[in-house]
Motif scaffolding. Structure first.
Motif, PDB file in Angstrom:
ATOM      1  N   ASP A  43      64.493  93.141  10.884  1.00 58.57           N
ATOM      2  CA  ASP A  43      63.892  91.942  10.294  1.00 58.57           C
ATOM      3  C   ASP A  43      64.869  91.246   9.352  1.00 58.57           C
ATOM      4  O   ASP A  43      64.966  90.011   9.344  1.00 58.57           O
ATOM      5  CB  ASP A  43      62.609  92.290   9.538  1.00 58.57           C
ATOM      6  CG  ASP A  43      61.462  92.649  10.465  1.00 58.57           C
ATOM      7  OD1 ASP A  43      61.547  92.350  11.684  1.00 58.57           O
ATOM      8  OD2 ASP A  43      60.478  93.247   9.982  1.00 58.57           O
ATOM      9  N   ALA A  44      65.596  92.021   8.569  1.00 54.03           N
ATOM     10  CA  ALA A  44      66.574  91.433   7.645  1.00 54.03           C
ATOM     11  C   ALA A  44      67.685  90.717   8.413  1.00 54.03           C
ATOM     12  O   ALA A  44      68.087  89.605   8.054  1.00 54.03           O
ATOM     13  CB  ALA A  44      67.163  92.511   6.743  1.00 54.03           C
ATOM     14  N   VAL A  45      68.158  91.341   9.484  1.00 55.80           N
ATOM     15  CA  VAL A  45      69.211  90.723  10.304  1.00 55.80           C
ATOM     16  C   VAL A  45      68.686  89.455  10.959  1.00 55.80           C
ATOM     17  O   VAL A  45      69.370  88.419  10.978  1.00 55.80           O
ATOM     18  CB  VAL A  45      69.739  91.716  11.362  1.00 55.80           C
ATOM     19  CG1 VAL A  45      70.599  91.013  12.401  1.00 55.80           C
ATOM     20  CG2 VAL A  45      70.510  92.847  10.698  1.00 55.80           C
ATOM     21  N   ASN A  46      67.468  89.502  11.484  1.00 57.03           N
ATOM     22  CA  ASN A  46      66.888  88.315  12.127  1.00 57.03           C
ATOM     23  C   ASN A  46      66.711  87.175  11.133  1.00 57.03           C
ATOM     24  O   ASN A  46      66.928  86.010  11.461  1.00 57.03           O
ATOM     25  CB  ASN A  46      65.559  88.660  12.796  1.00 57.03           C
ATOM     26  CG  ASN A  46      65.754  89.447  14.067  1.00 57.03           C
ATOM     27  OD1 ASN A  46      66.813  89.396  14.693  1.00 57.03           O
ATOM     28  ND2 ASN A  46      64.740  90.192  14.466  1.00 57.03           N
ATOM     29  N   ALA A  47      66.330  87.497   9.910  1.00 55.28           N
ATOM     30  CA  ALA A  47      66.188  86.469   8.881  1.00 55.28           C
ATOM     31  C   ALA A  47      67.535  85.826   8.586  1.00 55.28           C
ATOM     32  O   ALA A  47      67.631  84.596   8.449  1.00 55.28           O
ATOM     33  CB  ALA A  47      65.587  87.064   7.613  1.00 55.28           C
ATOM     34  N   LYS A  48      68.579  86.647   8.497  1.00 57.12           N
ATOM     35  CA  LYS A  48      69.922  86.104   8.249  1.00 57.12           C
ATOM     36  C   LYS A  48      70.378  85.252   9.426  1.00 57.12           C
ATOM     37  O   LYS A  48      71.007  84.206   9.246  1.00 57.12           O
ATOM     38  CB  LYS A  48      70.931  87.225   7.990  1.00 57.12           C
ATOM     39  CG  LYS A  48      70.701  87.960   6.703  1.00 57.12           C
ATOM     40  CD  LYS A  48      70.934  87.068   5.515  1.00 57.12           C
ATOM     41  CE  LYS A  48      70.705  87.838   4.232  1.00 57.12           C
ATOM     42  NZ  LYS A  48      70.853  87.010   3.061  1.00 57.12           N
ATOM     43  N   LYS A  49      70.061  85.691  10.648  1.00 56.18           N
ATOM     44  CA  LYS A  49      70.428  84.913  11.833  1.00 56.18           C
ATOM     45  C   LYS A  49      69.717  83.563  11.821  1.00 56.18           C
ATOM     46  O   LYS A  49      70.317  82.537  12.156  1.00 56.18           O
ATOM     47  CB  LYS A  49      70.097  85.692  13.107  1.00 56.18           C
ATOM     48  CG  LYS A  49      71.074  86.811  13.396  1.00 56.18           C
ATOM     49  CD  LYS A  49      70.639  87.753  14.491  1.00 56.18           C
ATOM     50  CE  LYS A  49      70.229  87.144  15.771  1.00 56.18           C
ATOM     51  NZ  LYS A  49      69.862  88.128  16.806  1.00 56.18           N
ATOM     52  N   ASP A  50      68.447  83.565  11.416  1.00 57.13           N
ATOM     53  CA  ASP A  50      67.702  82.309  11.328  1.00 57.13           C
ATOM     54  C   ASP A  50      68.334  81.387  10.296  1.00 57.13           C
ATOM     55  O   ASP A  50      68.479  80.183  10.536  1.00 57.13           O
ATOM     56  CB  ASP A  50      66.237  82.574  10.970  1.00 57.13           C
ATOM     57  CG  ASP A  50      65.471  83.266  12.088  1.00 57.13           C
ATOM     58  OD1 ASP A  50      65.969  83.294  13.240  1.00 57.13           O
ATOM     59  OD2 ASP A  50      64.379  83.800  11.805  1.00 57.13           O
ATOM     60  N   ILE A  54      70.010  77.690  11.099  1.00 55.47           N
ATOM     61  CA  ILE A  54      69.634  76.473  10.384  1.00 55.47           C
ATOM     62  C   ILE A  54      70.863  75.816   9.758  1.00 55.47           C
ATOM     63  O   ILE A  54      71.051  74.599   9.832  1.00 55.47           O
ATOM     64  CB  ILE A  54      68.563  76.783   9.322  1.00 55.47           C
ATOM     65  CG1 ILE A  54      67.249  77.161  10.008  1.00 55.47           C
ATOM     66  CG2 ILE A  54      68.368  75.611   8.369  1.00 55.47           C
ATOM     67  CD1 ILE A  54      66.222  77.786   9.082  1.00 55.47           C
ATOM     68  N   ALA A  55      71.727  76.629   9.159  1.00 55.68           N
ATOM     69  CA  ALA A  55      72.941  76.095   8.528  1.00 55.68           C
ATOM     70  C   ALA A  55      73.865  75.462   9.557  1.00 55.68           C
ATOM     71  O   ALA A  55      74.426  74.382   9.324  1.00 55.68           O
ATOM     72  CB  ALA A  55      73.665  77.207   7.771  1.00 55.68           C
ATOM     73  N   VAL A  56      74.031  76.104  10.712  1.00 56.14           N
ATOM     74  CA  VAL A  56      74.912  75.568  11.757  1.00 56.14           C
ATOM     75  C   VAL A  56      74.348  74.258  12.301  1.00 56.14           C
ATOM     76  O   VAL A  56      75.095  73.291  12.523  1.00 56.14           O
ATOM     77  CB  VAL A  56      75.119  76.604  12.876  1.00 56.14           C
ATOM     78  CG1 VAL A  56      75.771  75.987  14.094  1.00 56.14           C
ATOM     79  CG2 VAL A  56      75.965  77.766  12.367  1.00 56.14           C
TER      80      VAL A  56
END
Length: 91
Positions: A43-50, A54-56
């Motif tokens: 979940d933490a990795v998926n949140a960072k990926k999200d 968004i940033a990209v």
């Protein structure tokens, strides 16, 4: 893993207060504890990926806007150069 260890995995400040260090391995006592820890990390990795997605996308939108503005400025400059050329020929 104890309940306290599970809580400290989710709360790094509490882990520090309990004397756990970042590099120190946790003791897992039950397969469900392993599953819970893995799911929390996923979940933490998926949140960072999200967040990264968004940033990209925001960066891509900004780059498109800058490219459009640059192209418009180039057109204006080309028109002005042509106008200057016409005025110089008219003298």
């Amino acid at each position: 893993m104890t309940t306290e260890a599970t809580n400290t995995a989710a709360n790094p400040d509490k882990a520090k207060a309990n004397g756990q260090q970042k590099g120190k391995p946790r003791v897992l006592r039950h397969p469900n504890d392993v599953a819970s820890l893995v799911l929390m990390q996923i979940d933490a990795v998926n949140a960072k990926k999200d967040d990264l997605t968004i940033a990209v996308k925001g960066l891509a939108d900004t780059a498109k806007q800058l490219t459009r503005a640059y192209a418009q400025q180039q057109q204006v400059i080309a028109k002005l150069a042509k106008r200057v050329e016409e005025l110089e020929k008219g003298k």
